[in-house]
Design a protein around this motif. Structure first.
Motif, PDB file in Angstrom:
ATOM      1  N   TRP A  27       1.055  -1.099   0.078  1.00 55.84           N
ATOM      2  CA  TRP A  27      -0.186   0.093   0.112  1.00 55.84           C
ATOM      3  C   TRP A  27       0.832   1.304   0.299  1.00 55.84           C
ATOM      4  N   GLU A  28       1.649   1.137   0.310  1.00 57.91           N
ATOM      5  CA  GLU A  28       2.514   2.580   0.707  1.00 57.91           C
ATOM      6  C   GLU A  28       3.403   2.617  -0.951  1.00 57.91           C
ATOM      7  N   SER A  29       3.860   1.683  -1.042  1.00 57.96           N
ATOM      8  CA  SER A  29       4.002   2.217  -2.581  1.00 57.96           C
ATOM      9  C   SER A  29       3.212   2.496  -3.804  1.00 57.96           C
ATOM     10  N   LEU A  30       1.967   2.395  -3.159  1.00 61.00           N
ATOM     11  CA  LEU A  30       0.853   2.537  -3.754  1.00 61.00           C
ATOM     12  C   LEU A  30       0.375   4.268  -3.926  1.00 61.00           C
ATOM     13  N   GLY A  31       1.316   4.656  -2.211  1.00 60.61           N
ATOM     14  CA  GLY A  31       1.039   5.723  -1.604  1.00 60.61           C
ATOM     15  C   GLY A  31      -0.536   5.945  -0.819  1.00 60.61           C
ATOM     16  N   TYR A  32      -0.672   5.146  -0.844  1.00 64.55           N
ATOM     17  CA  TYR A  32      -1.763   5.330   1.243  1.00 64.55           C
ATOM     18  C   TYR A  32      -1.217   4.485   2.357  1.00 64.55           C
ATOM     19  N   SER A  33      -1.839   4.834   3.036  1.00 63.12           N
ATOM     20  CA  SER A  33      -1.762   4.247   3.925  1.00 63.12           C
ATOM     21  C   SER A  33      -2.688   2.660   4.812  1.00 63.12           C
ATOM     22  N   SER A  34      -1.796   1.724   5.385  1.00 67.78           N
ATOM     23  CA  SER A  34      -3.456   0.346   5.439  1.00 67.78           C
ATOM     24  C   SER A  34      -3.286   0.461   7.019  1.00 67.78           C
ATOM     25  N   PHE A  35      -4.538  -0.267   7.306  1.00 64.72           N
ATOM     26  CA  PHE A  35      -4.587  -0.662   8.764  1.00 64.72           C
ATOM     27  C   PHE A  35      -4.015  -1.977   9.774  1.00 64.72           C
ATOM     28  N   TYR A  36      -3.527  -3.129   8.626  1.00 65.39           N
ATOM     29  CA  TYR A  36      -3.167  -3.889   8.698  1.00 65.39           C
ATOM     30  C   TYR A  36      -1.220  -4.048   8.239  1.00 65.39           C
ATOM     31  N   PRO A  37      -0.474  -3.383   8.850  1.00 62.21           N
ATOM     32  CA  PRO A  37       0.887  -4.231   8.127  1.00 62.21           C
ATOM     33  C   PRO A  37       1.182  -4.783   7.366  1.00 62.21           C
ATOM     34  N   PHE A  38       0.797  -6.244   8.243  1.00 58.76           N
ATOM     35  CA  PHE A  38       0.484  -7.379   6.908  1.00 58.76           C
ATOM     36  C   PHE A  38      -0.277  -8.498   7.091  1.00 58.76           C
ATOM     37  N   VAL A  39      -0.707  -9.450   6.604  1.00 56.34           N
ATOM     38  CA  VAL A  39      -1.673 -10.326   7.132  1.00 56.34           C
ATOM     39  C   VAL A  39      -0.905 -11.824   6.753  1.00 56.34           C
ATOM     40  N   GLU A  40      -1.815 -12.787   7.713  1.00 56.63           N
ATOM     41  CA  GLU A  40      -1.221 -14.028   7.992  1.00 56.63           C
ATOM     42  C   GLU A  40      -2.189 -14.804   7.998  1.00 56.63           C
ATOM     43  N   VAL A  41      -2.473 -16.101   6.849  1.00 57.73           N
ATOM     44  CA  VAL A  41      -3.154 -16.652   6.835  1.00 57.73           C
ATOM     45  C   VAL A  41      -2.675 -17.762   6.629  1.00 57.73           C
ATOM     46  N   VAL A  42      -2.609 -18.822   7.986  1.00 59.85           N
ATOM     47  CA  VAL A  42      -2.915 -20.326   8.385  1.00 59.85           C
ATOM     48  C   VAL A  42      -3.301 -21.177   8.039  1.00 59.85           C
ATOM     49  N   PHE A  43      -3.333 -22.615   7.365  1.00 58.55           N
ATOM     50  CA  PHE A  43      -4.002 -23.512   7.269  1.00 58.55           C
ATOM     51  C   PHE A  43      -3.213 -24.549   6.833  1.00 58.55           C
ATOM     52  N   THR A  44      -3.660 -25.966   7.291  1.00 61.18           N
ATOM     53  CA  THR A  44      -3.316 -26.910   6.930  1.00 61.18           C
ATOM     54  C   THR A  44      -3.523 -27.763   5.901  1.00 61.18           C
ATOM     55  N   ILE A  45      -2.582 -28.307   5.305  1.00 63.73           N
ATOM     56  CA  ILE A  45      -2.310 -29.125   4.253  1.00 63.73           C
ATOM     57  C   ILE A  45      -3.115 -30.622   4.681  1.00 63.73           C
ATOM     58  N   THR A  46      -4.062 -31.397   5.056  1.00 62.62           N
ATOM     59  CA  THR A  46      -4.468 -32.990   4.605  1.00 62.62           C
ATOM     60  C   THR A  46      -4.237 -33.700   3.633  1.00 62.62           C
ATOM     61  N   ASP A  47      -4.539 -33.572   2.710  1.00 60.30           N
ATOM     62  CA  ASP A  47      -4.013 -34.213   1.781  1.00 60.30           C
ATOM     63  C   ASP A  47      -3.097 -33.566   0.877  1.00 60.30           C
ATOM     64  N   PRO A  48      -1.641 -33.870   1.219  1.00 60.26           N
ATOM     65  CA  PRO A  48      -0.683 -33.096  -0.192  1.00 60.26           C
ATOM     66  C   PRO A  48      -0.061 -33.580  -1.342  1.00 60.26           C
ATOM     67  N   THR A  49      -1.368 -33.996  -1.947  1.00 57.41           N
ATOM     68  CA  THR A  49      -1.748 -34.691  -3.463  1.00 57.41           C
ATOM     69  C   THR A  49      -2.976 -34.148  -4.325  1.00 57.41           C
TER      70      THR A  49
END
Length: 117
Positions: A75-97
């Protein structure tokens, strides 16, 4: 022959309706015991908001993972500020295929993710 899974992502800027280009992201896997994260890949999105597979076919393993998206820098590269400094998405892989696709929709004050196909 068993199918081989992979992990991909796609980031869209919902404020403009365009792909989020040049956004940095990292993939990590939770290591047990000790609950330590081990970084597996680092990428930047291309002009279409996509990047090379984070886990190419055949490299996925069952476990807990997280995608870390550097949204403030984007967002800073586009000239905006962001409420969220980063986003983390945590997930589980149960079937690697299975092929896993995790899209991220972002704006300066919100984000959404889901399991894609």
């Amino acid at each position: 022959e068993r199918p081989q899974g992979s992990l991909t992502t796609h980031v869209l800027n919902t404020a403009t309706g365009l792909p989020a280009a040049r956004l940095a992201l990292r993939l990590a896997q939770l290591q047990e015991p000790g609950a330590q994260w081990r970084e597996l890949a680092q990428r930047w999105t291309d002009e279409d908001g996509r990047c090379l597979p984070l886990l190419p076919p055949g490299q996925a393993k069952a476990g807990t993972y997280k995608l870390h998206f550097e949204t403030a820098e984007y967002w800073e590269s586009l000239g905006y500020s962001s409420f969220y400094p980063f986003v983390e998405v945590v997930f589980t892989i149960t079937d690697p295929t299975q092929k896993l696709h995790i899209p991220l929709l972002i704006s300066p004050y919100s984000y959404t993710t889901y399991r894609g196909s």
